[in-house]
Design a protein around this motif. Structure first.
Motif, PDB file in Angstrom:
ATOM      1  N   LEU A 252       0.830  -1.210   0.000  1.00 38.56           N
ATOM      2  CA  LEU A 252       0.000   0.000   0.000  1.00 38.56           C
ATOM      3  C   LEU A 252       0.865   1.261   0.000  1.00 38.56           C
TER       4      LEU A 252
ATOM      5  N   LEU B 166       1.738   4.257   1.418  1.00 37.20           N
ATOM      6  CA  LEU B 166       1.421   4.772   2.758  1.00 37.20           C
ATOM      7  C   LEU B 166       1.140   6.275   2.745  1.00 37.20           C
TER       8      LEU B 166
ATOM      9  N   GLY C 234       0.431  -5.129   0.822  1.00 34.66           N
ATOM     10  CA  GLY C 234      -0.461  -5.216  -0.335  1.00 34.66           C
ATOM     11  C   GLY C 234       0.190  -5.854  -1.552  1.00 34.66           C
TER      12      GLY C 234
ATOM     13  N   ARG D 202       3.016  -0.954  11.317  1.00 36.56           N
ATOM     14  CA  ARG D 202       2.521   0.375  10.907  1.00 36.56           C
ATOM     15  C   ARG D 202       1.235   0.749  11.646  1.00 36.56           C
TER      16      ARG D 202
ATOM     17  N   ILE E  93      -1.657  -0.727  11.211  1.00 35.09           N
ATOM     18  CA  ILE E  93      -2.851  -0.916  10.375  1.00 35.09           C
ATOM     19  C   ILE E  93      -3.140  -2.415  10.262  1.00 35.09           C
TER      20      ILE E  93
ATOM     21  N   GLY F  11      -5.847  -5.267   4.105  1.00 35.40           N
ATOM     22  CA  GLY F  11      -7.047  -4.630   3.562  1.00 35.40           C
ATOM     23  C   GLY F  11      -7.276  -4.996   2.108  1.00 35.40           C
TER      24      GLY F  11
HETATM   25  C1  1HE Z   1       6.924   4.196  -0.283  1.00 37.34           C
HETATM   26  C2  1HE Z   1       6.557   2.910   0.147  1.00 37.34           C
HETATM   27  C3  1HE Z   1       5.205   2.708   0.520  1.00 37.34           C
HETATM   28  C4  1HE Z   1       8.647   2.879  -0.314  1.00 37.34           C
HETATM   29  N1  1HE Z   1       4.358   3.747   0.419  1.00 37.34           N
HETATM   30  N2  1HE Z   1       6.048   5.186  -0.370  1.00 37.34           N
HETATM   31  N3  1HE Z   1       4.524  -1.136   3.197  1.00 37.34           N
HETATM   32  C5  1HE Z   1       5.613  -0.976   3.975  1.00 37.34           C
HETATM   33  O1  1HE Z   1       5.522  -0.718   5.165  1.00 37.34           O
HETATM   34  C6  1HE Z   1       6.927  -1.079   3.256  1.00 37.34           C
HETATM   35  C7  1HE Z   1       7.627   0.264   3.280  1.00 37.34           C
HETATM   36  N4  1HE Z   1       8.815   0.279   2.403  1.00 37.34           N
HETATM   37  C8  1HE Z   1      10.013  -0.255   2.797  1.00 37.34           C
HETATM   38  O2  1HE Z   1      10.152  -0.892   3.815  1.00 37.34           O
HETATM   39  C9  1HE Z   1      11.160  -0.002   1.868  1.00 37.34           C
HETATM   40  O3  1HE Z   1      10.836   1.111   1.042  1.00 37.34           O
HETATM   41  C10 1HE Z   1      11.514  -1.212   0.962  1.00 37.34           C
HETATM   42  C11 1HE Z   1      12.152  -2.315   1.809  1.00 37.34           C
HETATM   43  C12 1HE Z   1      10.309  -1.749   0.205  1.00 37.34           C
HETATM   44  C13 1HE Z   1      12.538  -0.747  -0.123  1.00 37.34           C
HETATM   45  O4  1HE Z   1      13.646  -0.112   0.528  1.00 37.34           O
HETATM   46  P1  1HE Z   1      14.627   0.817  -0.327  1.00 37.34           P
HETATM   47  O5  1HE Z   1      15.745   1.231   0.585  1.00 37.34           O
HETATM   48  O6  1HE Z   1      14.970   0.147  -1.614  1.00 37.34           O
HETATM   49  O7  1HE Z   1      13.741   2.107  -0.753  1.00 37.34           O
HETATM   50  P2  1HE Z   1      13.333   3.389   0.123  1.00 37.34           P
HETATM   51  O8  1HE Z   1      14.428   4.376   0.112  1.00 37.34           O
HETATM   52  O9  1HE Z   1      12.787   2.987   1.443  1.00 37.34           O
HETATM   53  O10 1HE Z   1      12.083   3.938  -0.713  1.00 37.34           O
HETATM   54  C14 1HE Z   1      12.248   4.631  -1.951  1.00 37.34           C
HETATM   55  C15 1HE Z   1      11.087   5.598  -2.069  1.00 37.34           C
HETATM   56  O11 1HE Z   1       9.865   4.852  -2.111  1.00 37.34           O
HETATM   57  C16 1HE Z   1      10.965   6.517  -0.862  1.00 37.34           C
HETATM   58  O12 1HE Z   1      10.417   7.733  -1.325  1.00 37.34           O
HETATM   59  P3  1HE Z   1      11.337   9.047  -1.572  1.00 37.34           P
HETATM   60  O13 1HE Z   1      10.373  10.086  -2.049  1.00 37.34           O
HETATM   61  O14 1HE Z   1      12.007   9.344  -0.253  1.00 37.34           O
HETATM   62  O15 1HE Z   1      12.332   8.627  -2.632  1.00 37.34           O
HETATM   63  C17 1HE Z   1       9.945   5.819   0.012  1.00 37.34           C
HETATM   64  O16 1HE Z   1       9.259   6.691   0.873  1.00 37.34           O
HETATM   65  C18 1HE Z   1       8.999   5.275  -1.048  1.00 37.34           C
HETATM   66  N5  1HE Z   1       8.234   4.142  -0.577  1.00 37.34           N
HETATM   67  N6  1HE Z   1       7.634   2.117   0.127  1.00 37.34           N
HETATM   68  C19 1HE Z   1       4.792   4.940  -0.004  1.00 37.34           C
HETATM   69  N7  1HE Z   1       4.745   1.512   0.918  1.00 37.34           N
HETATM   70  C20 1HE Z   1      -4.639  -2.702   1.260  1.00 37.34           C
HETATM   71  S1  1HE Z   1      -3.943  -2.772   2.777  1.00 37.34           S
HETATM   72  C21 1HE Z   1      -2.271  -3.156   2.546  1.00 37.34           C
HETATM   73  C22 1HE Z   1      -1.481  -2.592   3.677  1.00 37.34           C
HETATM   74  C23 1HE Z   1      -0.015  -2.562   3.372  1.00 37.34           C
HETATM   75  O17 1HE Z   1       0.428  -2.830   2.291  1.00 37.34           O
HETATM   76  S2  1HE Z   1       0.991  -2.117   4.670  1.00 37.34           S
HETATM   77  C24 1HE Z   1       2.595  -2.278   4.036  1.00 37.34           C
HETATM   78  C25 1HE Z   1       3.160  -0.947   3.648  1.00 37.34           C
END
Ligand code: 1HE
Length: 271
Positions: A75, A77, A121, A147, A149, A152
Motif C-alpha cells: 500500500l 502509505l 499489499g 505500521r 494498520i 485490507g
Molecule cells: C513508499 C513505500 C510505501 C517505499 N508507500 N512510499 N509497506 C511498507 O511498510 C513497506 C515500506 N517500504 C520499505 O520498507 C522499503 O521502502 C523497501 C524495503 C520496500 C525498499 O527499501 P529501499 O531502501 O529500496 O527504498 P526506500 O528508500 O525505502 O524507498 C524509496 C522511495 O519509495 C521513498 O520515497 P522518496 O520520495 O524518499 O524517494 C519511500 O518513501 C517510497 N516508498 N515504500 C509509499 N509503501 C490494502 S492494505 C495493505 C497494507 C499494506 O500494504 S501495509 C505495508 C506498507
C-alpha cells in the motif's frame, strides 16, 4: 522469432505506473513505479482492475512482474489519508477487493514473478494470482502490524489460505520476514528460481496454461476454489456438474480422441 512472438503494446487506458505488452496470446503487465518501490496507490490498483477486466479476448494468460529491485512495497502509505471517515475507509478496502477479485476470478490464468520486497499489499496482490514464481532475492513481510494498520487487500483470506493463519499471525505480530526459500516451503510460491530467471519461467508456465482448453481453465479458475469453499456434499455435486460440462466440450472430445489414437503426448516424468 516471428513477428507474432514479439512484444507488442496492449491498447488499454492504463496509468503510467503500469506497462502492458503482449507476446502472442500471453500478456505481460509490469508494476512500473520503481522510484516508489512499486507501492500501490489508488490509480495503480484501479489500473490493475481495468487491465484484468478489459483484456483483449484473444489473450489466454497473463504474467505480472515488478520493475526495479522490488516486486512491491505494498500500500502507498502516503495515501493513507487521515481525513477519511470510517465508511470511506471501508470502501477503499472494498475497492482493492474488487480489483483483486477481477484478477482471481478473471478469464485468464495469471503468473506472478516475485523478487526483492514482496510486502503488505504486494503480497496480497500476488496471492490473487494463480501461480507464483519466486526469484531467490524475494522476501515476504506483512508490516501492517508495525505500521498500526491491518490487511485490507484480501490478505486475511488469500494469504491465510496459502500459508495458514499461524504464519500470517507470526508475520504480523513480530514483523519478521520470510526468505524466498522459507516462503516457498510455507506455500507462498509454487516455483523457486535463480535471480533473473523468473520471467522466463513465468512465460513458460503461462504458455502451458494458455494451451489448455477454455473450459478446463474456467473450471480450474472459477469452479475449483468455490468447490473448495463449499460444504463437501455441495462441492462434490458441483464437481460432477463441472466435469460433465468439460467432458462434453468439443475440444475435450478432440483431445480424448487424439490420446486414444496415439497422437497426444503421454504424461512422462519431468524432474
Ligand atoms: C513508499 C513505500 C510505501 C517505499 N508507500 N512510499 N509497506 C511498507 O511498510 C513497506 C515500506 N517500504 C520499505 O520498507 C522499503 O521502502 C523497501 C524495503 C520496500 C525498499 O527499501 P529501499 O531502501 O529500496 O527504498 P526506500 O528508500 O525505502 O524507498 C524509496 C522511495 O519509495 C521513498 O520515497 P522518496 O520520495 O524518499 O524517494 C519511500 O518513501 C517510497 N516508498 N515504500 C509509499 N509503501 C490494502 S492494505 C495493505 C497494507 C499494506 O500494504 S501495509 C505495508 C506498507
Amino acid at each position: 522469432m516471428t513477428a507474432e512472438h514479439q512484444d507488442e503494446p496492449i491498447a488499454l487506458d492504463l496509468p503510467p505506473s503500469l506497462k502492458a505488452t503482449r507476446r502472442g496470446a500471453i500478456a505481460h503487465i509490469r508494476l512500473a513505479r520503481a522510484e516508489k518501490r512499486n507501492a500501490l496507490d489508488d490509480v495503480t490498483v484501479l489500473g490493475l482492475e481495468t487491465f484484468f477486466t478489459k483484456l483483449p479476448e484473444d489473450i489466454r494468460a497473463v504474467v505480472l512482474t515488478g520493475e526495479g529491485k522490488h516486486f512491491s512495497a505494498g500500500l502507498d502509505l502516503s495515501e493513507v489519508a487521515n481525513d477519511l471517515d470510517p465508511l470511506e475507509r471501508v470502501l477503499h478496502s472494498r475497492m482493492w477487493h474488487r480489483a483483486f477479485e477481477a484478477i482471481q476470478f478473471g478469464r485468464t490464468p495469471d503468473v506472478t514473478v516475485l523478487h526483492g520486497a514482496v510486502v503488505g499489499g504486494g503480497l496480497e496482490l500476488a496471492a490473487a494470482t494463480h501461480l507464483r514464481v519466486a526469484e531467490l532475492s524475494a522476501y515476504y513481510g506483512l508490516p501492517e502490524g508495525q505500521r498500526g494498520i491491518f490487511l485490507g487487500g484480501g490478505g486475511s483470506v488469500r494469504i491465510a489460505r496459502l500459508i495458514g493463519v499461524p504464519w500470517v499471525q507470526d508475520l504480523m505480530l513480530t514483523g519478521r520476514t520470510l526468505s524466498a526459500e522459507e516462503g516457498h516451503a510455507a506455500g507462498i510460491t509454487q516455483y523457486l528460481v535463480e535471480d533473473g530467471r523468473g520471467l522466463e519461467k513465468a512465460l513458460e508456465l503461462a504458455a502451458k496454461a494458455a494451451s489448455n482448453t477454455t473450459t478446463t481453465n474456467f473450471a480450474v479458475l472459477h469452479a475449483l476454489p468455490r468447490i473448495h469453499e463449499s460444504h463437501p456434499t455441495s462441492g462434490l455435486l458441483t464437481e460432477s456438474l463441472m466435469a460433465t460440462i468439460a467432458e462434453m466440450s468439443p475440444e475435450a472430445t478432440e483431445r480424448l480422441k487424439d490420446f486414444l489414437e496415439k497422437r497426444a503426448a503421454k504424461v512422462l516424468r519431468q524432474s
